[in-house]
Design an enzyme around this catalytic site. Structure first.
Site, mmCIF file in Angstrom:
data_model
loop_
_atom_site.group_PDB
_atom_site.id
_atom_site.type_symbol
_atom_site.label_atom_id
_atom_site.label_comp_id
_atom_site.label_asym_id
_atom_site.label_seq_id
_atom_site.Cartn_x
_atom_site.Cartn_y
_atom_site.Cartn_z
ATOM 1 N N ASP A 50 0.831 -1.204 0.000
ATOM 2 C CA ASP A 50 0.000 0.000 0.000
ATOM 3 C C ASP A 50 0.868 1.257 0.000
ATOM 4 O O ASP A 50 0.790 2.083 0.898
ATOM 5 C CB ASP A 50 -0.948 -0.026 1.206
ATOM 6 C CG ASP A 50 -1.822 -1.262 1.231
ATOM 7 O OD1 ASP A 50 -2.995 -1.172 0.868
ATOM 8 O OD2 ASP A 50 -1.316 -2.352 1.581
ATOM 9 N N ASP A 88 -1.700 -2.913 -3.864
ATOM 10 C CA ASP A 88 -2.023 -1.493 -3.892
ATOM 11 C C ASP A 88 -0.733 -0.733 -4.156
ATOM 12 O O ASP A 88 -0.258 0.087 -3.362
ATOM 13 C CB ASP A 88 -2.714 -1.030 -2.607
ATOM 14 C CG ASP A 88 -4.211 -1.318 -2.637
ATOM 15 O OD1 ASP A 88 -4.696 -1.891 -3.640
ATOM 16 O OD2 ASP A 88 -4.905 -0.980 -1.670
ATOM 17 N N TYR A 116 -1.639 4.364 -6.205
ATOM 18 C CA TYR A 116 -2.871 5.022 -5.765
ATOM 19 C C TYR A 116 -3.200 6.197 -6.675
ATOM 20 O O TYR A 116 -2.332 6.792 -7.278
ATOM 21 C CB TYR A 116 -2.698 5.547 -4.324
ATOM 22 C CG TYR A 116 -2.843 4.470 -3.286
ATOM 23 C CD1 TYR A 116 -4.105 4.097 -2.821
ATOM 24 C CD2 TYR A 116 -1.733 3.826 -2.782
ATOM 25 C CE1 TYR A 116 -4.240 3.108 -1.869
ATOM 26 C CE2 TYR A 116 -1.858 2.835 -1.823
ATOM 27 C CZ TYR A 116 -3.115 2.476 -1.370
ATOM 28 O OH TYR A 116 -3.253 1.492 -0.433
ATOM 29 N N ASN A 171 -6.636 -4.132 -4.672
ATOM 30 C CA ASN A 171 -7.913 -3.649 -5.205
ATOM 31 C C ASN A 171 -7.769 -2.282 -5.872
ATOM 32 O O ASN A 171 -8.422 -2.004 -6.881
ATOM 33 C CB ASN A 171 -8.975 -3.596 -4.101
ATOM 34 C CG ASN A 171 -8.548 -2.801 -2.887
ATOM 35 O OD1 ASN A 171 -7.595 -3.179 -2.193
ATOM 36 N ND2 ASN A 171 -9.230 -1.713 -2.602
ATOM 37 N N HIS A 208 -2.965 -9.736 -1.219
ATOM 38 C CA HIS A 208 -3.207 -8.346 -0.807
ATOM 39 C C HIS A 208 -4.133 -8.267 0.396
ATOM 40 O O HIS A 208 -3.888 -7.516 1.339
ATOM 41 C CB HIS A 208 -3.795 -7.533 -1.959
ATOM 42 C CG HIS A 208 -4.122 -6.125 -1.562
ATOM 43 N ND1 HIS A 208 -3.150 -5.232 -1.170
ATOM 44 C CD2 HIS A 208 -5.319 -5.460 -1.449
ATOM 45 C CE1 HIS A 208 -3.711 -4.074 -0.843
ATOM 46 N NE2 HIS A 208 -5.028 -4.195 -1.010
ATOM 47 N N HIS A 256 -10.222 -2.783 7.746
ATOM 48 C CA HIS A 256 -11.007 -3.695 6.907
ATOM 49 C C HIS A 256 -11.355 -4.997 7.625
ATOM 50 O O HIS A 256 -12.356 -5.641 7.295
ATOM 51 C CB HIS A 256 -10.237 -4.026 5.623
ATOM 52 C CG HIS A 256 -10.091 -2.863 4.692
ATOM 53 N ND1 HIS A 256 -11.163 -2.236 4.090
ATOM 54 C CD2 HIS A 256 -8.987 -2.202 4.248
ATOM 55 C CE1 HIS A 256 -10.735 -1.245 3.327
ATOM 56 N NE2 HIS A 256 -9.420 -1.202 3.403
ATOM 57 N N ASP A 285 -4.958 -3.452 4.904
ATOM 58 C CA ASP A 285 -5.047 -2.566 6.055
ATOM 59 C C ASP A 285 -3.722 -1.827 6.193
ATOM 60 O O ASP A 285 -2.646 -2.443 6.129
ATOM 61 C CB ASP A 285 -5.374 -3.351 7.332
ATOM 62 C CG ASP A 285 -6.868 -3.463 7.561
ATOM 63 O OD1 ASP A 285 -7.593 -2.542 7.134
ATOM 64 O OD2 ASP A 285 -7.321 -4.454 8.159
ATOM 65 N N HIS A 286 -3.801 -0.505 6.410
ATOM 66 C CA HIS A 286 -2.608 0.344 6.421
ATOM 67 C C HIS A 286 -1.978 0.309 7.808
ATOM 68 O O HIS A 286 -2.002 1.300 8.556
ATOM 69 C CB HIS A 286 -2.967 1.757 5.998
ATOM 70 C CG HIS A 286 -3.474 1.845 4.602
ATOM 71 N ND1 HIS A 286 -3.719 3.044 3.962
ATOM 72 C CD2 HIS A 286 -3.774 0.874 3.681
ATOM 73 C CE1 HIS A 286 -4.152 2.819 2.727
ATOM 74 N NE2 HIS A 286 -4.198 1.503 2.543
#
Length: 312
Positions: free
Chosen positions: A50, A83, A86, A121, A214, A223, A250-251
């Site tokens: 991410d 991810d 972005y 995603n 992911h 999430h 999840d970040h």
């Protein structure tokens, strides 16, 4: 416990393993990369997820720390949990975002290794096939990204799984458009992904087995658990005695233990923008959670796996 200059926290974990054998239901061959280990059979790599925001949201700071740790550990490669770009992936294989978010950010000498990457995603919201293009490998030879594949080494096999097509809500989203080329029909595609994973796990003879996707199977973050993976992927991981499942989405940085098997769930999705304070700590099995930016290192020898989380 190790201490590194400029690193705000570290957590070390040593994981044991139990093995078993089961036959896969169908033969589906996944593409395989063969990566050499060091002379003593040891291996080290970083895990980041991410991240692709053109250096913003602390992506550049995380990249700097990755370079420092990568040099200290003499890493063999980097794993990206998806991810990658972005907010909506790449517009095509000539999108400047590839260079601006990847080549121009991860410039440290220690990071000039192969980056084994899966799609997330957000990547599917753009031209997903652009990230799979050989053109990007010509722009930056570090970039092999496939939907699902295997990285084979002397000590560990890593199994990369394309998890986004498993999540039903993306197929009914009124808000976002996803690039499903190569995925329809969905059920056939996801079944083939699982069959390919099973066959690869069945063939695996290495000491350690790590599966990477992911989306989280277990997460205490924003999430949370991905029910489709709990129902369809987790039973396979348990059957084949997988040691670790690693994900982004999840970040945060997380370590959660499975309640029915030795599997350890590792989230490394903190490569840039993080979500502060978004955590559910009352769930069972949570050993570690950090909701700032950071990444993870993995060091393997024949007898042990060492996991270290680095917060920036």
């Amino acid at each position: 416990m190790a201490v590194y200059s400029g690193i705000s926290m570290v957590l070390c974990l040593w994981v044991g393993v139990v093995f078993g054998v089961c036959l896969a239901s169908a033969i589906v061959e996944l593409p395989t990369f063969h990566h050499p280990t060091k002379g003593d059979g040891s291996l080290s790599f970083l895990v980041i997820g991410d991240w692709g925001r053109k250096g913003d949201y602390n992506q550049s700071q995380v990249a700097f720390q990755m370079g420092e740790i990568g040099d200290q550990l003499a890493i063999d490669f980097v794993v990206s949990t998806g991810d990658n770009f972005y907010d909506n992936g790449l517009t095509g294989e000539h999108d400047d975002a590839f260079t601006e978010s990847f080549t121009d950010v991860y410039t440290a000498e220690s990071l000039q290794k192969q980056w084994y990457s899966v799609l997330g995603n957000h990547d599917y919201r753009g031209d997903a096939e652009a990230q799979l293009s050989s053109h990007l490998r010509k722009l930056d030879s570090r970039w092999p990204c496939l939907r699902s594949f295997v990285v084979n080494t002397e000590t560990v096999d890593l199994f990369f799984v394309d998890t986004t097509p498993f999540v039903e809500e993306y197929f009914n989203s009124p808000e976002h458009v996803y690039d499903w080329r190569g995925v329809f029909p969905q059920q056939t595609y996801t079944k083939n992904v699982l069959n390919g994973l099973e066959y690869a796990l069945m063939k695996s003879t290495t000491k350690w087995r790590i599966v990477i996707g992911h989306h989280a199977i277990r997460s205490a973050g924003h999430h949370g658990d991905t029910k489709e993976l709990v129902e369809r992927l987790l039973p396979i991981l348990r059957t084949y005695n997988v040691d670790l499942y690693m994900n982004g989405h999840d970040h945060s940085l997380e370590h959660i233990s499975d309640d029915e098997s030795p599997i350890q769930f590792m989230t490394s999705g903190a490569g840039s923008k993080a979500w502060r304070g978004d955590v559910t700590m009352d769930r069972k099995g949570v050993s570690f959670f950090y909701d700032g930016q950071g990444f993870m290192s993995v060091q393997l020898v024949e007898t042990d796996i060492g996991i270290v989380f680095y917060g920036c």
